[in-house]
Motif scaffolding. Structure first.
Motif, PDB file in Angstrom:
ATOM      1  N   LYS A  64       0.838  -1.203   0.000  1.00  0.00           N
ATOM      2  CA  LYS A  64       0.000   0.000   0.000  1.00  0.00           C
ATOM      3  C   LYS A  64       0.871   1.252   0.000  1.00  0.00           C
ATOM      4  CE  LYS A  64      -4.041   1.953   0.195  1.00  0.00           C
ATOM      5  NZ  LYS A  64      -4.966   1.888  -0.927  1.00  0.00           N
ATOM      6  N   LEU A  65       1.937   1.270   0.801  1.00  0.00           N
ATOM      7  CA  LEU A  65       2.844   2.422   0.821  1.00  0.00           C
ATOM      8  C   LEU A  65       3.531   2.604  -0.528  1.00  0.00           C
ATOM      9  CD1 LEU A  65       4.456   2.070   4.362  1.00  0.00           C
ATOM     10  CD2 LEU A  65       2.772   3.763   3.609  1.00  0.00           C
ATOM     11  N   LYS A  66       3.887   1.513  -1.194  1.00  0.00           N
ATOM     12  CA  LYS A  66       4.495   1.590  -2.523  1.00  0.00           C
ATOM     13  C   LYS A  66       3.507   2.195  -3.518  1.00  0.00           C
ATOM     14  CE  LYS A  66       7.694   0.571  -5.580  1.00  0.00           C
ATOM     15  NZ  LYS A  66       8.934   1.323  -5.630  1.00  0.00           N
ATOM     16  N   GLN A  67       2.239   1.781  -3.404  1.00  0.00           N
ATOM     17  CA  GLN A  67       1.200   2.288  -4.295  1.00  0.00           C
ATOM     18  C   GLN A  67       0.955   3.782  -4.070  1.00  0.00           C
ATOM     19  OE1 GLN A  67      -2.555   0.428  -3.517  1.00  0.00           O
ATOM     20  NE2 GLN A  67      -3.667   1.676  -4.972  1.00  0.00           N
ATOM     21  N   LEU A  68       1.007   4.244  -2.833  1.00  0.00           N
ATOM     22  CA  LEU A  68       0.713   5.636  -2.502  1.00  0.00           C
ATOM     23  C   LEU A  68       1.903   6.569  -2.693  1.00  0.00           C
ATOM     24  CD1 LEU A  68      -1.366   5.105   0.764  1.00  0.00           C
ATOM     25  CD2 LEU A  68      -2.234   5.578  -1.545  1.00  0.00           C
ATOM     26  N   SER A  69       3.107   6.033  -2.624  1.00  0.00           N
ATOM     27  CA  SER A  69       4.314   6.864  -2.708  1.00  0.00           C
ATOM     28  C   SER A  69       4.494   7.423  -4.115  1.00  0.00           C
ATOM     29  CB  SER A  69       5.552   6.052  -2.330  1.00  0.00           C
ATOM     30  OG  SER A  69       5.461   5.629  -0.986  1.00  0.00           O
ATOM     31  N   VAL A  70       4.849   8.707  -4.182  1.00  0.00           N
ATOM     32  CA  VAL A  70       5.055   9.377  -5.461  1.00  0.00           C
ATOM     33  C   VAL A  70       6.374   8.944  -6.096  1.00  0.00           C
ATOM     34  CG1 VAL A  70       5.425  11.649  -6.516  1.00  0.00           C
ATOM     35  CG2 VAL A  70       3.614  11.329  -4.845  1.00  0.00           C
ATOM     36  N   ASN A  71       7.379   8.661  -5.254  1.00  0.00           N
ATOM     37  CA  ASN A  71       8.694   8.285  -5.778  1.00  0.00           C
ATOM     38  C   ASN A  71       9.373   7.316  -4.806  1.00  0.00           C
ATOM     39  OD1 ASN A  71       9.687   9.950  -3.687  1.00  0.00           O
ATOM     40  ND2 ASN A  71       9.657  11.729  -5.038  1.00  0.00           N
ATOM     41  N   ASN A  72      10.535   6.805  -5.218  1.00  0.00           N
ATOM     42  CA  ASN A  72      11.263   5.834  -4.381  1.00  0.00           C
ATOM     43  C   ASN A  72      11.751   6.452  -3.083  1.00  0.00           C
ATOM     44  OD1 ASN A  72      10.928   3.575  -5.978  1.00  0.00           O
ATOM     45  ND2 ASN A  72      12.732   4.025  -7.225  1.00  0.00           N
ATOM     46  N   ARG A  73      12.154   7.714  -3.117  1.00  0.00           N
ATOM     47  CA  ARG A  73      12.612   8.383  -1.889  1.00  0.00           C
ATOM     48  C   ARG A  73      11.511   8.371  -0.835  1.00  0.00           C
ATOM     49  NH1 ARG A  73      12.300  13.592   0.305  1.00  0.00           N
ATOM     50  NH2 ARG A  73      14.059  14.096   1.647  1.00  0.00           N
ATOM     51  N   THR A  74      10.296   8.679  -1.263  1.00  0.00           N
ATOM     52  CA  THR A  74       9.161   8.680  -0.338  1.00  0.00           C
ATOM     53  C   THR A  74       8.898   7.268   0.183  1.00  0.00           C
ATOM     54  OG1 THR A  74       8.154  10.571  -1.446  1.00  0.00           O
ATOM     55  CG2 THR A  74       6.696   9.202  -0.117  1.00  0.00           C
ATOM     56  N   TYR A  75       8.912   6.284  -0.704  1.00  0.00           N
ATOM     57  CA  TYR A  75       8.656   4.903  -0.284  1.00  0.00           C
ATOM     58  C   TYR A  75       9.702   4.434   0.723  1.00  0.00           C
ATOM     59  CZ  TYR A  75       8.315  -0.161  -0.404  1.00  0.00           C
ATOM     60  OH  TYR A  75       8.213  -1.475  -0.042  1.00  0.00           O
ATOM     61  N   ASN A  76      10.969   4.686   0.438  1.00  0.00           N
ATOM     62  CA  ASN A  76      12.036   4.281   1.365  1.00  0.00           C
ATOM     63  C   ASN A  76      11.884   4.970   2.714  1.00  0.00           C
ATOM     64  OD1 ASN A  76      13.225   2.569  -0.507  1.00  0.00           O
ATOM     65  ND2 ASN A  76      14.541   4.171  -1.329  1.00  0.00           N
ATOM     66  N   PHE A  77      11.554   6.250   2.686  1.00  0.00           N
ATOM     67  CA  PHE A  77      11.356   6.975   3.938  1.00  0.00           C
ATOM     68  C   PHE A  77      10.198   6.382   4.739  1.00  0.00           C
ATOM     69  CE2 PHE A  77       8.943  10.174   6.253  1.00  0.00           C
ATOM     70  CZ  PHE A  77       9.887  10.557   7.187  1.00  0.00           C
ATOM     71  N   LEU A  78       9.082   6.135   4.076  1.00  0.00           N
ATOM     72  CA  LEU A  78       7.899   5.614   4.781  1.00  0.00           C
ATOM     73  C   LEU A  78       8.143   4.221   5.352  1.00  0.00           C
ATOM     74  CD1 LEU A  78       5.050   6.828   2.409  1.00  0.00           C
ATOM     75  CD2 LEU A  78       5.659   7.764   4.649  1.00  0.00           C
ATOM     76  N   THR A  79       8.849   3.365   4.630  1.00  0.00           N
ATOM     77  CA  THR A  79       9.115   2.020   5.152  1.00  0.00           C
ATOM     78  C   THR A  79      10.080   2.051   6.335  1.00  0.00           C
ATOM     79  OG1 THR A  79      10.829   1.669   3.478  1.00  0.00           O
ATOM     80  CG2 THR A  79       8.621   0.815   2.991  1.00  0.00           C
ATOM     81  N   LYS A  80      10.904   3.091   6.419  1.00  0.00           N
ATOM     82  CA  LYS A  80      11.806   3.240   7.574  1.00  0.00           C
ATOM     83  C   LYS A  80      11.126   3.955   8.742  1.00  0.00           C
ATOM     84  CE  LYS A  80      15.921   3.277   4.734  1.00  0.00           C
ATOM     85  NZ  LYS A  80      16.997   4.085   4.156  1.00  0.00           N
ATOM     86  N   SER A  81       9.925   4.481   8.505  1.00  0.00           N
ATOM     87  CA  SER A  81       9.223   5.255   9.529  1.00  0.00           C
ATOM     88  C   SER A  81       8.114   4.457  10.204  1.00  0.00           C
ATOM     89  CB  SER A  81       8.616   6.513   8.905  1.00  0.00           C
ATOM     90  OG  SER A  81       9.631   7.312   8.360  1.00  0.00           O
ATOM     91  N   VAL A  82       8.295   3.151  10.307  1.00  0.00           N
ATOM     92  CA  VAL A  82       7.284   2.306  10.943  1.00  0.00           C
ATOM     93  C   VAL A  82       7.090   2.766  12.382  1.00  0.00           C
ATOM     94  CG1 VAL A  82       6.741  -0.037  11.677  1.00  0.00           C
ATOM     95  CG2 VAL A  82       7.793   0.358   9.465  1.00  0.00           C
ATOM     96  N   GLY A  83       5.856   2.922  12.770  1.00  0.00           N
ATOM     97  CA  GLY A  83       5.537   3.378  14.114  1.00  0.00           C
ATOM     98  C   GLY A  83       5.340   4.884  14.217  1.00  0.00           C
ATOM     99  N   SER A  84       5.695   5.604  13.168  1.00  0.00           N
ATOM    100  CA  SER A  84       5.499   7.053  13.162  1.00  0.00           C
ATOM    101  C   SER A  84       4.026   7.373  12.957  1.00  0.00           C
ATOM    102  CB  SER A  84       6.310   7.707  12.049  1.00  0.00           C
ATOM    103  OG  SER A  84       7.672   7.504  12.261  1.00  0.00           O
ATOM    104  N   LYS A  85       3.679   8.596  13.270  1.00  0.00           N
ATOM    105  CA  LYS A  85       2.299   9.052  13.114  1.00  0.00           C
ATOM    106  C   LYS A  85       2.277  10.387  12.384  1.00  0.00           C
ATOM    107  CE  LYS A  85       0.415   6.811  17.182  1.00  0.00           C
ATOM    108  NZ  LYS A  85      -0.570   5.949  16.600  1.00  0.00           N
ATOM    109  N   VAL A  86       1.124  10.690  11.797  1.00  0.00           N
ATOM    110  CA  VAL A  86       0.911  11.979  11.157  1.00  0.00           C
ATOM    111  C   VAL A  86       0.869  13.042  12.242  1.00  0.00           C
ATOM    112  CG1 VAL A  86      -0.747  13.364   9.862  1.00  0.00           C
ATOM    113  CG2 VAL A  86      -0.299  11.005   9.192  1.00  0.00           C
ATOM    114  N   ARG A  87       1.643  14.083  12.078  1.00  0.00           N
ATOM    115  CA  ARG A  87       1.680  15.203  13.023  1.00  0.00           C
ATOM    116  C   ARG A  87       1.494  16.502  12.256  1.00  0.00           C
ATOM    117  NH1 ARG A  87       1.642  12.159  17.307  1.00  0.00           N
ATOM    118  NH2 ARG A  87       3.461  10.907  17.753  1.00  0.00           N
TER     119      ARG A  87
END
Length: 127
Positions: free
Chosen positions: A59-82
């Motif tokens: 799902k994160l891969k599908q939503l990510s605009v680019n690879n940088r965003t996808y890599n960041f999101l997969t490393k941000s497990v447990g983070s929340k929207v602030r």
């Protein structure tokens, strides 16, 4: 004795009327003022960031605009929207809204689209 019953009935009508007014005001603020979109954004993004599974990674891969965003999101497990902003614009489409938020202290842009009356995250980009 009859007077007491009437006054209790009037009090009950007033209480029910005030309660209906409070509920109507809440629903107006929630839907008309866009709080439901912000709620849906937080819920959907936080759900995909809560635990790293194959489903959430896809799902994160599908939503990510680019690879940088996808890599960041997969490393941000447990983070929340602030620091979620109010809608920044509809990008020329009344069924789309753009938001800015912070995920793991990174500025992030999120586009929400309305499909069949429900708001869904369409894309995420880390700046």
């Amino acid at each position: 004795m009859n007077h007491t019953k009437i006054s209790k009935y009037k009090k009950l009508k007033i209480v029910i009327g005030v309660l209906c007014l409070v509920i109507a005001t809440y629903l107006f603020l929630f839907f008309y003022m866009g709080y439901n979109v912000k709620h849906d954004l937080r819920y959907q993004v936080n759900l995909n960031l809560s635990v790293q599974t194959d489903k959430s990674s896809k799902k994160l891969k599908q939503l990510s605009v680019n690879n940088r965003t996808y890599n960041f999101l997969t490393k941000s497990v447990g983070s929340k929207v602030r620091d979620l902003s109010d809608p920044q614009g509809n990008l020329g489409d009344p069924n789309a809204e753009y938001f800015v938020c912070s995920i793991d202290r990174e500025k992030t842009g999120v586009i929400m689209t309305k499909r069949n009356g429900h708001w869904r995250v369409a894309s995420i980009q880390v700046y």
